[in-house]
Design an enzyme around this catalytic site. Structure first.
Site, PDB file in Angstrom:
ATOM      1  NE  ARG A 114      -3.199   2.635   2.893  1.00 46.97           N
ATOM      2  CZ  ARG A 114      -3.077   2.732   3.842  1.00 46.97           C
ATOM      3  NH1 ARG A 114      -2.060   3.158   4.704  1.00 46.97           N
ATOM      4  NH2 ARG A 114      -3.879   3.961   3.781  1.00 46.97           N
ATOM      5  CG  HIS A 158      -0.520   9.075   3.532  1.00 46.23           C
ATOM      6  ND1 HIS A 158      -1.154   7.618   3.528  1.00 46.23           N
ATOM      7  CD2 HIS A 158      -1.025   9.351   4.490  1.00 46.23           C
ATOM      8  CE1 HIS A 158      -0.452   7.243   4.940  1.00 46.23           C
ATOM      9  NE2 HIS A 158      -0.593   8.108   6.000  1.00 46.23           N
ATOM     10  CD  GLU A 203      -4.744   7.526   9.371  1.00 44.36           C
ATOM     11  OE1 GLU A 203      -4.446   9.102  10.420  1.00 44.36           O
ATOM     12  OE2 GLU A 203      -4.757   6.853  10.886  1.00 44.36           O
ATOM     13  CG  ASN A 333      -5.104   3.677   9.070  1.00 42.89           C
ATOM     14  OD1 ASN A 333      -5.399   2.508   7.814  1.00 42.89           O
ATOM     15  ND2 ASN A 333      -4.631   4.710   8.199  1.00 42.89           N
ATOM     16  CE1 TYR A 335       0.274   2.280  13.690  1.00 39.44           C
ATOM     17  CE2 TYR A 335      -2.046   3.514  13.097  1.00 39.44           C
ATOM     18  CZ  TYR A 335      -0.393   3.000  12.883  1.00 39.44           C
ATOM     19  OH  TYR A 335      -0.568   3.202  11.355  1.00 39.44           O
ATOM     20  CD  GLU A 391      -1.822   3.348   8.489  1.00 41.63           C
ATOM     21  OE1 GLU A 391      -1.655   4.374   9.739  1.00 41.63           O
ATOM     22  OE2 GLU A 391      -1.760   4.437   7.426  1.00 41.63           O
TER      23      GLU A 391
END
Ligand code: GCO
Length: 486
Positions: A114, A158, A203, A333, A335, A391
């Site tokens: 990606r 991005h 995002e 994404n 985390y 992500e």
């Protein structure tokens, strides 16, 4: 704001897990051959499941003003004194080392890579003239990936808005809907026949709300009404690009990638904390995904802003149906979760405080189970859409080092990644339609102002040499067999 708190959690996680020797405690019991085999049985992914890794143009390419590339808002932001300590003028020098990088991806067995296109590399002014050399770079990269059996997954945007468009208002100017669609069309024409996975934005919460409210990242504004306007324009641009993709006749999958704010209430029994946690999630995730899947902004969040006296974006006839143009998958994404506490006078207009920990959870804020919970929540809410983790990765910024055998023994990254891939596996077992896991990141890169060792590949900051980390070799084995093992 939320980004900041997320990073604090990650730093904590390094300390806690390093101290507890987490890898050995979790896995020492699974030493016998039978158990190993049983776990192989259990964690096998479908053959069609895609494992890969990602990067973004500004974070790795360098060559910021080479071969006709125009300036982006991130070039401008990092060149302005006092904003950031570093810039990405050279970064990983991927613009020159792309061939070597694809060879490393091949060694990692990546099914998919990606990457994002730098809009001002392809269109220096953001509109009008095309920079052929910029376009050729992405064509060469795409072909090299395909020749090595790696699926390219392109992110159109991005965060690196062409500075020339920012001078005209950037995402606050509704004309950007057409500028973006024109740019997208150029990319579909150039690569639509060869690239199987596309996303419009990466995002949007970050480049709209964060970029226009907190003054900490490009373009560095501090104005919530403008930020909300940019969210609407970004969603319109997304919709228009999706329609352009369909019209181009390309046969791949088209989606969008959202950042996720998945929040745990500070006190699980406190109604106000629960509401606060939900509000933050809804203003971050559903603010973008509800318009796309349901054709409406979340009413309670809209009301929260309006009640605070914030002028809201104008919604013109046809806007919501444009935004609702059907997509093929949702990229997420993830985390780690936040802990959120209700606090009237803090973080206007939301009235919350982000905490670094919750006593009953301990301070290690990797909570991979929360990834499963989040995937189930989103899957239910939108009627089981196809989803990809676009992500997920471990920020071992301070812990990775080259040992005396020239190895990077990043055991914590392996553990983090294991737990999160397992969380995806668990979601699949519960009926969630997951098609990919893309690790962040392929290589240590520029983290929007600083350097960060989030890669499967280590980068020597002094000479840009690359070394595959132990996590990279481990991940390569998982991909080969589509089987999760530690
Ligand atoms: C983001 C971006 C990436 C980051 C990554 C690590 O989520 O902020 O998409 O560009 O580098 O998330 O923080």
């Amino acid at each position: 704001m939320e980004k900041v708190s997320r990073r604090n959690f990650m730093k904590k996680a390094v300390a806690v897990s390093a101290g507890a020797g987490i890898a050995s405690t979790v896995f020492s019991q699974k030493s016998s051959a039978e158990e190993k085999e049983a776990s192989q049985e259990k964690f096998i992914f479908p053959k069609s499941f895609i494992f890969g890794a990602g990067t973004a143009a500004y974070q790795i390419e360098g060559a910021w003003n080479v071969d006709g590339k125009g300036e982006s808002i991130w070039d401008r932001w990092t060149h302005m004194q006092g904003n950031t300590k570093y810039n990405a003028d050279v970064a990983c020098d991927h613009y020159n080392r792309w061939k070597e990088d694809v060879a490393i991806m091949k060694q990692l067995n990546l099914d998919c890579y990606r990457f994002s296109i730098s809009w001002p590399r392809v269109m220096p002014d953001g509109k009008g003239k095309i920079n052929q050399k910029g376009l050729d770079f992405y064509k060469k990269l795409t072909d090299e990936l395909l020749n090595n059996g790696i699926k390219p997954a392109i992110t159109l945007f991005h965060w690196d808005t062409p500075q020339k468009l920012q001078d005209l208002g950037g995402w606050a100017n509704r004309d950007i809907v057409d500028w973006f669609a024109d740019y997208a069309n150029i990319m579909f024409k150039a690569l639509g026949d060869r690239v199987p996975i596309w996303t419009t934005h990466n995002e949007p919460w970050v480049f709209t709300i964060a970029g226009h409210t907190y003054g900490k990242q490009a373009p560095g504004l501090k104005d919530l009404p403008t930020a909300l306007l940019t969210t609407h324009n970004a969603l319109l641009a997304h919709g228009k690009a999706v329609q352009a993709y369909r019209a181009s006749g390309s046969k791949g999958k088209m989606g969008i990638t959202l950042s996720t704010s998945w929040n745990l209430p500070s006190d699980e029994k406190n109604e106000n904390d629960i509401k606060a946690a939900n509000l933050i999630r809804r203003s971050h995730i559903e603010w973008f995904s509800d318009p796309i899947y349901k054709g409406a902004y979340p009413e309670d969040v809209w009301k929260k802003y309006a009640d605070a006296g914030i002028p809201m974006p104008e919604i013109k006839p046809g806007d919501m149906s444009l935004i609702q143009s059907p997509i093929d998958f949702l990229g997420l994404n993830f985390y780690g979760p936040n802990v959120v506490k209700h606090e009237d006078d803090n973080y206007w207009p939301y009235g919350v405080r982000f905490l670094n920990e919750r006593s009953d959870l301990g301070s290690n804020m990797w909570k991979a189970d929360e990834l499963t919970r989040m995937l189930l929540f989103i899957s239910d809410r939108y009627n089981k859409p196809e989803m990809m983790i676009t992500e997920n990765g471990y920020n071992g910024a301070d812990t990775d080092f080259v040992d005396r055998n020239n190895k990077i023994q990043d055991v914590i990254r392996k553990e983090y990644t294991y737990q999160h891939i397992k969380a995806v596996y668990d979601a699949i077992q519960q009926g969630v339609n997951m098609s990919a896991y893309l690790h962040w990141s392929f290589i240590d890169n520029f983290e929007w102002g600083t350097w960060s060792r989030m890669g499967l590949v280590y980068r020597d900051y002094a000479n840009n040499n690359r070394i595959i980390k132990e996590s990279g070799y481990w991940y390569a084995n998982i991909i080969k067999d589509k089987c999760l093992l530690f």
